[in-house]
Design a protein around this motif. Structure first.
Motif, mmCIF file in Angstrom:
data_model
loop_
_atom_site.group_PDB
_atom_site.id
_atom_site.type_symbol
_atom_site.label_atom_id
_atom_site.label_comp_id
_atom_site.label_asym_id
_atom_site.label_seq_id
_atom_site.Cartn_x
_atom_site.Cartn_y
_atom_site.Cartn_z
ATOM 1 N N VAL A 7 83.430 -7.187 82.939
ATOM 2 C CA VAL A 7 83.794 -6.983 84.392
ATOM 3 C C VAL A 7 83.029 -5.883 85.034
ATOM 4 C CG1 VAL A 7 85.778 -6.276 86.053
ATOM 5 C CG2 VAL A 7 86.359 -7.412 83.715
ATOM 6 N N ASP A 8 82.666 -5.964 86.385
ATOM 7 C CA ASP A 8 81.832 -5.114 86.926
ATOM 8 C C ASP A 8 82.657 -3.822 87.279
ATOM 9 O OD1 ASP A 8 79.433 -6.155 87.519
ATOM 10 O OD2 ASP A 8 80.065 -7.252 89.453
ATOM 11 N N PRO A 38 75.061 -20.523 92.576
ATOM 12 C CA PRO A 38 74.593 -19.531 91.366
ATOM 13 C C PRO A 38 75.893 -19.136 90.896
ATOM 14 C CG PRO A 38 73.394 -18.946 93.574
ATOM 15 C CD PRO A 38 74.590 -20.100 93.987
ATOM 16 N N ASP A 39 75.900 -18.928 89.601
ATOM 17 C CA ASP A 39 76.792 -18.590 88.616
ATOM 18 C C ASP A 39 77.087 -17.120 88.883
ATOM 19 O OD1 ASP A 39 78.283 -19.512 85.936
ATOM 20 O OD2 ASP A 39 78.056 -17.503 85.753
ATOM 21 N N THR A 40 78.598 -16.776 89.214
ATOM 22 C CA THR A 40 78.809 -15.264 89.566
ATOM 23 C C THR A 40 78.639 -14.288 88.228
ATOM 24 O OG1 THR A 40 81.036 -15.976 89.501
ATOM 25 C CG2 THR A 40 80.262 -15.746 91.672
ATOM 26 N N SER A 66 76.729 -10.965 88.077
ATOM 27 C CA SER A 66 77.093 -9.711 87.798
ATOM 28 C C SER A 66 76.463 -9.007 86.414
ATOM 29 C CB SER A 66 78.651 -9.894 87.423
ATOM 30 O OG SER A 66 79.508 -10.119 88.428
ATOM 31 N N ARG A 67 76.194 -9.842 85.572
ATOM 32 C CA ARG A 67 75.566 -9.379 84.430
ATOM 33 C C ARG A 67 74.134 -9.208 84.501
ATOM 34 N NH1 ARG A 67 77.811 -12.680 79.076
ATOM 35 N NH2 ARG A 67 79.611 -11.600 78.773
ATOM 36 N N ILE A 106 71.005 -15.480 79.094
ATOM 37 C CA ILE A 106 71.520 -15.715 80.406
ATOM 38 C C ILE A 106 72.623 -16.777 80.088
ATOM 39 C CG2 ILE A 106 71.206 -16.628 82.582
ATOM 40 C CD1 ILE A 106 68.134 -15.710 82.639
ATOM 41 N N ASN A 107 73.822 -16.399 80.671
ATOM 42 C CA ASN A 107 75.162 -17.121 80.170
ATOM 43 C C ASN A 107 75.830 -17.630 81.466
ATOM 44 O OD1 ASN A 107 78.468 -16.295 78.857
ATOM 45 N ND2 ASN A 107 77.484 -18.376 78.994
ATOM 46 N N PRO A 108 75.648 -18.779 82.082
ATOM 47 C CA PRO A 108 76.618 -19.333 83.319
ATOM 48 C C PRO A 108 77.893 -19.551 82.852
ATOM 49 C CG PRO A 108 74.616 -20.506 83.018
ATOM 50 C CD PRO A 108 74.724 -19.755 81.669
#
Length: 285
Positions: A130-131, A213-215, A219-220, A261-263
């Motif tokens: 989580v951000d 785009p995957d959020t 975020s990561r 990189i994990n969508p």
């Protein structure tokens, strides 16, 4: 005939078994600390929580129980985001046939402060990326889990309120505010696709990644990385590469895994779409 809870678990299994799903765990790819068998075990653990949703129990209680069961395997978080979509959809399907966006909207609109507390307590069971919250929202940081519940109760926030505060940075939360728009779009695409359900899942995953785009990646890593991944998926999807050049999609999948990189949000939406399509009889297994 399968029950709602059984269809939900099947959707989670079909999602992880779809191959290739670039950047995600699938039948042929594990991540560094998260393996295919962790997802299988996590799905088994969701059983009671999904049954509670089927039985009409509050969304927060059912979600926390599903997450608690999911977390009882050695890999950590496998399906937190998917469950945040699937649990309210199971609850909606329990009172609506066929399952519809309107029924899902009614369920999330009816969530309470107690449901939000259940959502927060779910973070006690598993680590979820989580951000960092802004300073004024630190008392409501979901990573505090049950320790944040008093602040949540003081502000009288329902679970829908919590989800609304997470938009636009989280596309799982966005589904709660849009009638599960992309989940139902995924279900439509799954119904229109050809082949076994696992092949359809892979194709729909790629199409969803191509259009937005995957959020989780944003975020990561960064928004620019997320856009680049989406653009690459769009180029492959536009030329129907899963059919015409499957090696190119496999190369894309391997590259994202190697780069970490994990969508994952796109995978969550695919799982939700699979549940809707299974429950409404538009995909059969």
């Amino acid at each position: 005939m399968r029950t709602l809870a059984q269809n939900a678990r099947l959707a989670l299994l079909l999602e992880v078994a779809g191959t290739p799903k670039p950047g995600n765990v699938d039948r042929r790819r594990d991540l560094e600390e998260l393996r295919f068998d962790h997802f299988l075990a996590g799905t088994v653990g969701t059983e009671r929580g999904l049954e509670l949703a089927q039985e009409g129990e509050p969304v927060g209680r059912a979600f926390e129980r599903a997450v608690e069961g999911m977390a009882a395997q050695g890999g950590g978080n496998t399906q937190f985001g998917a469950l945040l979509l699937v649990v309210p959809l199971v609850r909606a399907a329990a009172g609506s046939e066929p399952l519809s966006p309107g029924a899902a909207e009614d369920v999330v609109a009816d969530t309470s402060v107690a449901d939000a507390a259940g959502f927060y307590r779910a973070f006690d069971h598993v680590d979820v990326f989580v951000d960092e919250p802004s300073a004024d929202l630190e008392p409501l940081d979901v990573r505090r889990g049950s320790d944040a519940v008093p602040a949540l109760e003081e502000r009288e926030l329902t679970l829908l309120d919590v989800m609304e505060r997470s938009v636009p940075g989280d596309d799982v939360a966005r589904e709660w505010t849009t009638g599960f728009e992309r989940s139902f779009t995924a279900a439509d695409r799954l119904a229109e696709a050809d082949g076994p359900a696992t092949d359809r899942a892979a194709a729909v995953f790629l199409s969803l990644l191509a259009e937005r785009p995957d959020t989780l990646v944003a975020s990561r890593r960064s928004e620019s990385v997320a856009r680049a991944v989406s653009d690459r998926a769009a180029a492959l999807d536009e030329r129907d590469a899963l059919e015409t050049d499957p090696d190119a999609v496999e190369e894309f999948a391997d590259d994202l895994v190697e780069r970490g990189i994990n969508p994952g949000t796109t995978a969550d939406l695919t799982a939700a779409g699979l549940f809707i399509a299974l429950e409404n009889g538009r995909v059969t297994v």
